[in-house]
Every structure is written in C-alpha cells, then in structure tokens.
Scaffold this active site. Structure first.
Site, short mmCIF file in Angstrom:
data_model
loop_
_atom_site.label_atom_id
_atom_site.label_comp_id
_atom_site.label_asym_id
_atom_site.label_seq_id
_atom_site.Cartn_x
_atom_site.Cartn_y
_atom_site.Cartn_z
N GLY A 51 -45.89 37.94 -85.52
CA GLY A 51 -45.75 36.49 -85.70
C GLY A 51 -44.31 36.13 -86.01
O GLY A 51 -43.47 36.01 -85.13
N GLY A 52 -44.01 35.99 -87.30
CA GLY A 52 -42.70 35.53 -87.75
C GLY A 52 -41.52 36.21 -87.07
O GLY A 52 -40.58 35.54 -86.61
N GLY A 94 -48.34 36.64 -92.29
CA GLY A 94 -47.41 35.61 -92.75
C GLY A 94 -47.16 35.65 -94.25
O GLY A 94 -46.58 34.73 -94.81
N ASN A 131 -46.53 36.59 -81.16
CA ASN A 131 -47.48 35.47 -81.27
C ASN A 131 -46.70 34.34 -81.91
O ASN A 131 -46.48 34.34 -83.12
CB ASN A 131 -48.68 35.89 -82.13
N TRP A 132 -46.27 33.41 -81.09
CA TRP A 132 -45.37 32.36 -81.58
C TRP A 132 -46.08 31.32 -82.43
O TRP A 132 -45.44 30.53 -83.10
CB TRP A 132 -44.68 31.68 -80.40
N LYS A 133 -47.40 31.25 -82.34
CA LYS A 133 -48.17 30.25 -83.09
C LYS A 133 -47.70 28.84 -82.70
O LYS A 133 -47.33 28.63 -81.55
CB LYS A 133 -48.07 30.52 -84.59
N SER A 135 -47.15 40.78 -90.76
CA SER A 135 -45.83 41.01 -91.36
C SER A 135 -45.15 42.26 -90.82
O SER A 135 -44.41 42.92 -91.55
CB SER A 135 -45.93 41.04 -92.89
N GLU A 189 -55.56 42.84 -87.54
CA GLU A 189 -54.71 42.02 -88.38
C GLU A 189 -55.40 41.71 -89.70
O GLU A 189 -56.21 40.78 -89.78
CB GLU A 189 -54.38 40.70 -87.66
N HIS A 194 -57.82 34.82 -83.23
CA HIS A 194 -56.82 34.98 -84.29
C HIS A 194 -57.39 34.44 -85.60
O HIS A 194 -58.13 33.44 -85.60
CB HIS A 194 -55.53 34.25 -83.92
P1 PGA Z 1 -46.94 37.66 -89.00
O1 PGA Z 1 -48.12 37.16 -88.02
O2 PGA Z 1 -46.22 38.75 -88.25
O3 PGA Z 1 -46.07 36.44 -89.21
O4 PGA Z 1 -47.57 38.14 -90.24
C1 PGA Z 1 -48.87 38.07 -87.28
C2 PGA Z 1 -49.94 37.33 -86.52
O5 PGA Z 1 -50.53 36.40 -87.07
O6 PGA Z 1 -50.22 37.65 -85.35
#
Ligand code: PGA
Length: 255
Positions: free
Chosen positions: A237-238, A176, A13-15, A216, A170, A98
């Site tokens: 995400g990250g 994050g 999920n690149w956001k 995370s 999540e 999300h």
């Molecule tokens: P994260 O994000 O891996 O950076 O915690 C996960 C997400 O929001 O899908």
C-alpha cells in the site's frame, strides 16, 4: 515444487490515491527503475486512473490491476464496474476482498466469492485478500479465520482457476499501521494458506499458487519477508505510492 518455480509478484495497491495525471507521472518514473525486474510488477490503481495507467505502461514490464469489480456483467448497479468492462480495457488483474472493502463497504466472503468467480470468467486474474483482525489473532483463531475465508472466497472455483489466482495474506492489524507481521508470523500463515489449498485442491495446485504478504511491507522489512519459503511476493500500500520506496521491494523480490 520449490519456491523458485513460482513467479514472485510485487503489486502496488494505490487505494484512493493519485489522480490520472499523478498516476501517469508515478508510472513514468517507476518504469525505468523496475525494467530489469526478475519478478512480476503490478500497479493496482483507482478505476479512473486505469486508462492513463495502461497508456503509461505500454511496452513496459509493469502490469495494471483494478482495486475491485462487481460480479455481474452489466445491469442496474449504480457506481459499480464489471469484470467485462475491465477485461475489454485490457486490465489483467483485480484486487478482491481487500480488508478495507470488507471493513468499510460491507464486503462479505459471499460477495468476494461471487466477484472472484466473475473476474476469472472474464479472464481477469484476481488477487484475493484474506487476513485476521487483531482481536481474532489475540483470541488465537487466526487459522480458523483464514481457513474459513479461503474456503468461502474460493468456493466453487476450479483447480485450474485457483492456479490463476493470487492470494494476498494481509493481517488487518498490519495494514497502514506501520506494524508488520514478523517474517515468521507471515510464513506461518502463508504456509497455512498453502496447506489449506493443498487439502482442497491437492499439493500440485497449492504449490503453483502465488501467495503474497501485505501489511506495512517496505524497503527495510521486505527482504526478510520475501526470503520465507511460502511468501511469494507482496501487496504494497503506502510504499507503492513513491517510486523510490517501491523499487527496492521489486529489487528484493528479484534476487
Ligand atoms: P500498507 O497496505 O502497505 O499501506 O500497509 C497494504 C494493503 O492494504 O494492501
């Protein structure tokens, strides 16, 4: 049904990250690294990156997803993107509900439900996100919160359509923040999600649904999380923004 019969799905999920040229570069780097993956590999990217991402992944095993969509096919909704538009582009997946959409953009279970139904109607596969706030976990109402989200977000969605839907658990406090749920915490809630689906749709349907953990997840903790019986993949995400960080998660899910 045992876990091995469900497809493991690792989705990035690149956001709000990566321009179209950066998207192309990342996917070109990633494609050879994950070409032998024994799991589904998805990159969910900003709307403006979709064309570049679809082109860059043509002929590869990486599938592309959007990060949201509206529930109407068209109309006076300035700034929105419809499921029909995504479907015509050939985008197979879309992230819905999300926690960042819920937290910063007023997304509610009612609108997540509308978007989910519209996405399914257009032939897209939704990745529906649920998760409790830290405060809700501390008040010991995680299961109530999750059951409510599952019931409302999937209200009026048929059993056949639920099987096409991926649920991403999540915990909001883990997104994050570098704070991962322990593998046991993730299993507990993913198992609870499956039990809730079983009550609503029957055990067979519940057993067929892919449930991801997100928050995370990284190269260091993914193996333990993915080893849990009800954790069928990850929404990342990250760690999805760097090929060398994403690849080990795909490798762990392929075992
Ligand atoms: P994260 O994000 O891996 O950076 O915690 C996960 C997400 O929001 O899908």
């Amino acid at each position: 049904m045992d876990k091995s019969k469900r497809s493991a799905v690792i989705a990035g999920n690149w956001k709000m990250n990566k321009t179209p040229s950066e998207a192309k570069a990342l996917l070109n780097e990633l494609a050879p690294m994950v070409k032998d993956a024994d799991c589904e590999v998805i990159a969910c990217v900003p709307f403006v990156d979709l064309t570049a991402a679809l082109e860059a992944t043509e002929g590869t095993n990486i599938k592309i997803g959007a990060e949201n969509c509206h529930w109407e096919e068209s109309g006076a909704f300035t700034g929105e993107i419809s499921p029909k538009m995504l479907a015509e582009m050939g985008v197979p997946y879309v992230v819905l509900g999300h926690s960042e959409r819920r937290q910063y953009f007023g997304e509610t279970d009612e609108t997540v439900n509308k978007r989910t139904k519209a996405a399914l109607k257009a032939g897209l596969k939704p990745i529906v996100c649920v998760g409790e706030l830290l405060w809700e976990r501390e008040c010991d109402i995680t299961e109530e919160v999750i059951a409510r989200q599952i019931k409302l977000d999937l209200f009026d969605v048929s059993a056949e359509d639920v099987k096409k839907t991926i649920i991403a658990y999540e915990p909001v406090w883990a997104i994050g923040t570098g704070k991962t749920a322990t593998a046991d915490q993730a299993q507990e809630v993913c198992g609870f999600i499956r039990a809730t689906l079983a009550k609503l749709y029957g055990q067979d349907v519940a057993d067929a649904v892919t449930i991801q953990y997100g928050g995370s997840m990284n190269a260091d903790n993914c193996e333990e999380l993915l080893a849990k019986p009800d954790v069928d993949g990850g929404l990342i995400g990250g760690a999805s923004l760097v090929a060398a960080k994403f690849q080990p998660i795909v490798a762990a899910a392929s075992k």
